[in-house]
Scaffold this active site. Structure first.
Site, PDB file in Angstrom:
ATOM      1  N   GLU A  39      13.816 -52.538  -0.400  1.00  0.00           N
ATOM      2  CA  GLU A  39      13.256 -53.542   0.505  1.00  0.00           C
ATOM      3  C   GLU A  39      14.160 -54.768   0.597  1.00  0.00           C
ATOM      4  O   GLU A  39      14.392 -55.301   1.685  1.00  0.00           O
ATOM      5  CB  GLU A  39      11.870 -53.993   0.017  1.00  0.00           C
ATOM      6  CG  GLU A  39      10.858 -52.880  -0.064  1.00  0.00           C
ATOM      7  CD  GLU A  39      10.746 -52.264  -1.454  1.00  0.00           C
ATOM      8  OE1 GLU A  39       9.612 -51.944  -1.856  1.00  0.00           O
ATOM      9  OE2 GLU A  39      11.776 -52.097  -2.134  1.00  0.00           O
ATOM     10  N   CYS A  67       9.518 -57.683  -4.318  1.00  0.00           N
ATOM     11  CA  CYS A  67       9.741 -57.335  -2.915  1.00  0.00           C
ATOM     12  C   CYS A  67       8.643 -57.898  -2.021  1.00  0.00           C
ATOM     13  O   CYS A  67       8.923 -58.367  -0.913  1.00  0.00           O
ATOM     14  CB  CYS A  67       9.861 -55.822  -2.768  1.00  0.00           C
ATOM     15  SG  CYS A  67      11.343 -55.179  -3.592  1.00  0.00           S
TER      16      CYS A  67
END
Length: 149
Positions: A48, A79
């Site tokens: 991510e 993330c």
């Protein structure tokens, strides 16, 4: 999500945990990434984060308002926090992370009333395929037996 799965396979070939991510804005891919913490010696190099970094470079802005992040596994707290700071509109993930999922499975960073931005969450997209990729990776790494994801 199919492209995110392809990227996850790239991570697997590199000996990394097979997670892939694709960032889309207005129908166009603006960032992609796969797990790279081992090869980059960087604990923040999750799929991510790699996709968010690429998207920010592509747009010339760290704010990615209106974007959608597709990722094969539920994001972790790090993330999820990065998505809030980047103002991602939506995250679509494959399989839940039963150990560190931060969209409600273990904790809910994205749904926290303390967060200054809300990220819509859609989970379970191609979940079986995403989960099997991770489980097969860990089975192979550990030798035998099913590995929980």
């Amino acid at each position: 999500m199919r492209r995110a799965l392809e990227l996850a396979r790239s991570a697997e070939l590199a000996g990394e945990v097979p997670v892939g991510a694709v960032l889309v804005l207005e129908g166009a891919v603006i960032g992609e990434g796969w797990n790279r913490p081992i090869s980059s010696c960087d604990p923040s190099s999750h799929a991510e984060i790699e996709a968010l970094r690429a998207g920010a470079r592509q747009t010339g802005n760290y704010r990615l308002a209106g974007s959608t992040l597709y990722v094969t596994m539920e994001p972790c707290p790090m993330c999820a926090g990065a998505m809030i700071h980047a103002r991602v509109a939506r995250v679509v993930y494959g399989t839940p992370d039963l150990r560190a999922g931060a969209t409600g499975t273990v904790i809910d960073v994205l749904g926290s009333a303390a967060a200054n931005h809300r990220v819509d969450v859609i989970g379970g997209v191609l979940a079986d395929e995403c989960r099997e990729l991770l489980q097969a990776f860990f089975r192979a790494r550990r030798g035998t037996g099913a590995a929980p994801v």
